[in-house]
Design a protein around this motif. Sequence first.
Motif, PDB file in Angstrom:
ATOM      1  N   TYR A   1      13.251  45.072   8.197  1.00 18.19           N
ATOM      2  CA  TYR A   1      12.949  43.693   8.547  1.00 18.19           C
ATOM      3  C   TYR A   1      12.842  42.864   7.272  1.00 18.19           C
ATOM      4  CZ  TYR A   1      12.047  44.643  13.485  1.00 18.19           C
ATOM      5  OH  TYR A   1      12.188  44.961  14.807  1.00 18.19           O
TER       6      TYR A   1
ATOM      7  N   PHE B   1       0.969  38.502  14.494  1.00 19.90           N
ATOM      8  CA  PHE B   1       2.337  38.272  14.933  1.00 19.90           C
ATOM      9  C   PHE B   1       2.544  38.831  16.329  1.00 19.90           C
ATOM     10  CE2 PHE B   1       4.407  36.519  11.275  1.00 19.90           C
ATOM     11  CZ  PHE B   1       3.648  36.941  10.202  1.00 19.90           C
TER      12      PHE B   1
ATOM     13  N   GLY C   1       7.962  34.825  10.477  1.00 24.85           N
ATOM     14  CA  GLY C   1       7.826  36.154  11.020  1.00 24.85           C
ATOM     15  C   GLY C   1       8.943  37.063  10.532  1.00 24.85           C
TER      16      GLY C   1
ATOM     17  N   GLY D   1       6.328  50.111   6.542  1.00 30.10           N
ATOM     18  CA  GLY D   1       5.936  50.274   5.159  1.00 30.10           C
ATOM     19  C   GLY D   1       5.174  49.036   4.706  1.00 30.10           C
TER      20      GLY D   1
ATOM     21  N   PHE E   1       0.561  47.788  14.244  1.00 31.51           N
ATOM     22  CA  PHE E   1       0.642  47.641  15.694  1.00 31.51           C
ATOM     23  C   PHE E   1      -0.752  47.522  16.301  1.00 31.51           C
ATOM     24  CE2 PHE E   1       2.148  48.350  19.940  1.00 31.51           C
ATOM     25  CZ  PHE E   1       1.224  49.177  20.542  1.00 31.51           C
TER      26      PHE E   1
ATOM     27  N   ARG F   1      -0.456  27.862  14.979  1.00 30.83           N
ATOM     28  CA  ARG F   1       0.087  28.479  13.773  1.00 30.83           C
ATOM     29  C   ARG F   1      -1.033  28.779  12.780  1.00 30.83           C
ATOM     30  NH1 ARG F   1       5.086  27.927  12.044  1.00 30.83           N
ATOM     31  NH2 ARG F   1       4.368  29.625  10.676  1.00 30.83           N
TER      32      ARG F   1
ATOM     33  N   TYR G   1       1.009  42.408  16.580  1.00 26.91           N
ATOM     34  CA  TYR G   1       0.833  43.096  15.303  1.00 26.91           C
ATOM     35  C   TYR G   1      -0.082  42.250  14.419  1.00 26.91           C
ATOM     36  CZ  TYR G   1       4.624  46.488  16.019  1.00 26.91           C
ATOM     37  OH  TYR G   1       5.409  47.522  16.470  1.00 26.91           O
TER      38      TYR G   1
ATOM     39  N   PHE H   1      10.250  38.724  16.433  1.00 30.31           N
ATOM     40  CA  PHE H   1       8.923  38.257  16.068  1.00 30.31           C
ATOM     41  C   PHE H   1       8.826  36.736  16.091  1.00 30.31           C
ATOM     42  CE2 PHE H   1       6.400  41.857  14.624  1.00 30.31           C
ATOM     43  CZ  PHE H   1       7.353  42.844  14.498  1.00 30.31           C
ATOM     44  N   GLY H   2       7.630  36.260  16.420  1.00 28.70           N
ATOM     45  CA  GLY H   2       7.317  34.853  16.249  1.00 28.70           C
ATOM     46  C   GLY H   2       6.931  34.581  14.810  1.00 28.70           C
ATOM     47  N   GLU H   3       6.550  33.340  14.533  1.00 29.73           N
ATOM     48  CA  GLU H   3       6.219  32.954  13.161  1.00 29.73           C
ATOM     49  C   GLU H   3       4.773  33.238  12.801  1.00 29.73           C
ATOM     50  OE1 GLU H   3       9.674  29.812  12.008  1.00 29.73           O
ATOM     51  OE2 GLU H   3       7.671  28.994  12.361  1.00 29.73           O
TER      52      GLU H   3
ATOM     53  N   PHE I   1      10.611  44.927   4.693  1.00 28.56           N
ATOM     54  CA  PHE I   1       9.805  46.006   5.253  1.00 28.56           C
ATOM     55  C   PHE I   1      10.714  47.050   5.884  1.00 28.56           C
ATOM     56  CE2 PHE I   1       5.604  44.171   4.899  1.00 28.56           C
ATOM     57  CZ  PHE I   1       5.804  42.808   4.950  1.00 28.56           C
TER      58      PHE I   1
ATOM     59  N   ARG J   1      -2.048  32.313  11.830  1.00 26.87           N
ATOM     60  CA  ARG J   1      -2.868  32.699  10.681  1.00 26.87           C
ATOM     61  C   ARG J   1      -4.309  32.306  10.940  1.00 26.87           C
ATOM     62  NH1 ARG J   1       2.126  32.582   9.774  1.00 26.87           N
ATOM     63  NH2 ARG J   1       3.088  33.882   8.159  1.00 26.87           N
TER      64      ARG J   1
ATOM     65  N   GLY K   1       1.640  45.853   5.155  1.00 31.79           N
ATOM     66  CA  GLY K   1       2.643  45.785   6.211  1.00 31.79           C
ATOM     67  C   GLY K   1       1.988  45.415   7.525  1.00 31.79           C
ATOM     68  N   LEU K   2       2.789  45.341   8.541  1.00 32.18           N
ATOM     69  CA  LEU K   2       2.282  44.997   9.861  1.00 32.18           C
ATOM     70  C   LEU K   2       1.737  46.239  10.555  1.00 32.18           C
ATOM     71  CD1 LEU K   2       5.055  43.149   9.300  1.00 32.18           C
ATOM     72  CD2 LEU K   2       4.251  42.156  11.435  1.00 32.18           C
TER      73      LEU K   2
ATOM     74  N   TYR L   1       4.442  42.463  22.228  1.00 31.62           N
ATOM     75  CA  TYR L   1       3.710  43.295  21.274  1.00 31.62           C
ATOM     76  C   TYR L   1       2.913  42.380  20.341  1.00 31.62           C
ATOM     77  CZ  TYR L   1       7.790  46.033  22.694  1.00 31.62           C
ATOM     78  OH  TYR L   1       8.801  46.643  23.421  1.00 31.62           O
TER      79      TYR L   1
ATOM     80  N   GLN M   1      -1.146  41.495  10.322  1.00 36.16           N
ATOM     81  CA  GLN M   1      -0.720  41.657   8.934  1.00 36.16           C
ATOM     82  C   GLN M   1      -1.809  41.153   8.006  1.00 36.16           C
ATOM     83  OE1 GLN M   1       2.728  39.344   7.589  1.00 36.16           O
ATOM     84  NE2 GLN M   1       3.385  41.078   6.334  1.00 36.16           N
TER      85      GLN M   1
ATOM     86  N   LEU N   1      12.655  44.420  17.812  1.00 35.69           N
ATOM     87  CA  LEU N   1      11.670  43.436  18.211  1.00 35.69           C
ATOM     88  C   LEU N   1      12.001  42.080  17.605  1.00 35.69           C
ATOM     89  CD1 LEU N   1       8.349  45.460  17.785  1.00 35.69           C
ATOM     90  CD2 LEU N   1       9.942  45.417  19.702  1.00 35.69           C
TER      91      LEU N   1
END
Lengths: 114, 113
Positions: B36, A91, B43, B104, A45, A9, A35, A105-107, B89, A110, A42-43, A33, A37, A103
């Motif tokens: 989201y 992520f 997440g 965004g 890809f 984490r 991503y 997402f996991g947590e 988002f 960092r 924003g995230l 996937y 951040q 999608l």
Amino acid sequence: NAGVMQNPRHLVRRRGQEARLRCSPMKGHSHVYWYRQLPEEGLKFMVYLQKENIIDESGMPKERFSAEFPKEGPSILRIQQVVRGDSAAYFCASSSRANTGELFFGEGSRLTVL
Amino acid sequence: QQQVKQSPQSLIVQKGGISIINCAYENTAFDYFPWYQQFPGKGPALLIAIRPDVSEKKEGRFTISFNKSAKQFSLHIMDSQPGDSATYFCAATYGGSQGNLIFGKGTKLSVKP
């Protein structure tokens, strides 16, 4: 917990070291996937993988970054020779089918580069 | 253009009020627009999504309004609650994009009791 599992984490690395981030998708999901951040952003890809195949790596930096999703085991995002600019939350997400915006997402992992 | 522009950057709403977040896009190939929700340290989680063949979609207190001609879509949170405080988002993608969501930059919502 059948959700997307990411570890570690939190990861601290010094400049020049390697970072390895792992992701186990939701049960039954074969699409993964990654991503990134950045703070207040924003995230973005990075890469899309299916088992043993990279499908789309158009968002991945050309150097130092690589990803894999082996037949057995989690997906791994590897960052070699980290620099301070790599500090971000990474992520992983998974889905049950291709070409979907749904999608899970996991947590996140960092990464802090000192 | 692959951008999705989101506003406002932050929003403070009183409990019971309506929260409105707006997004705009350029790429007319986009055909799926999810929202989201992300809590600190967590997440993002899919909240609600819409396709351009409808102008509105409602799920509980959350509504997406979609204006195809203006290339804009918005999220409305009715009867906002402190538990709704999070970063929201908007995103866009299209069939064949291989799960490449264009996000965004997010709106940080704070609902005051």
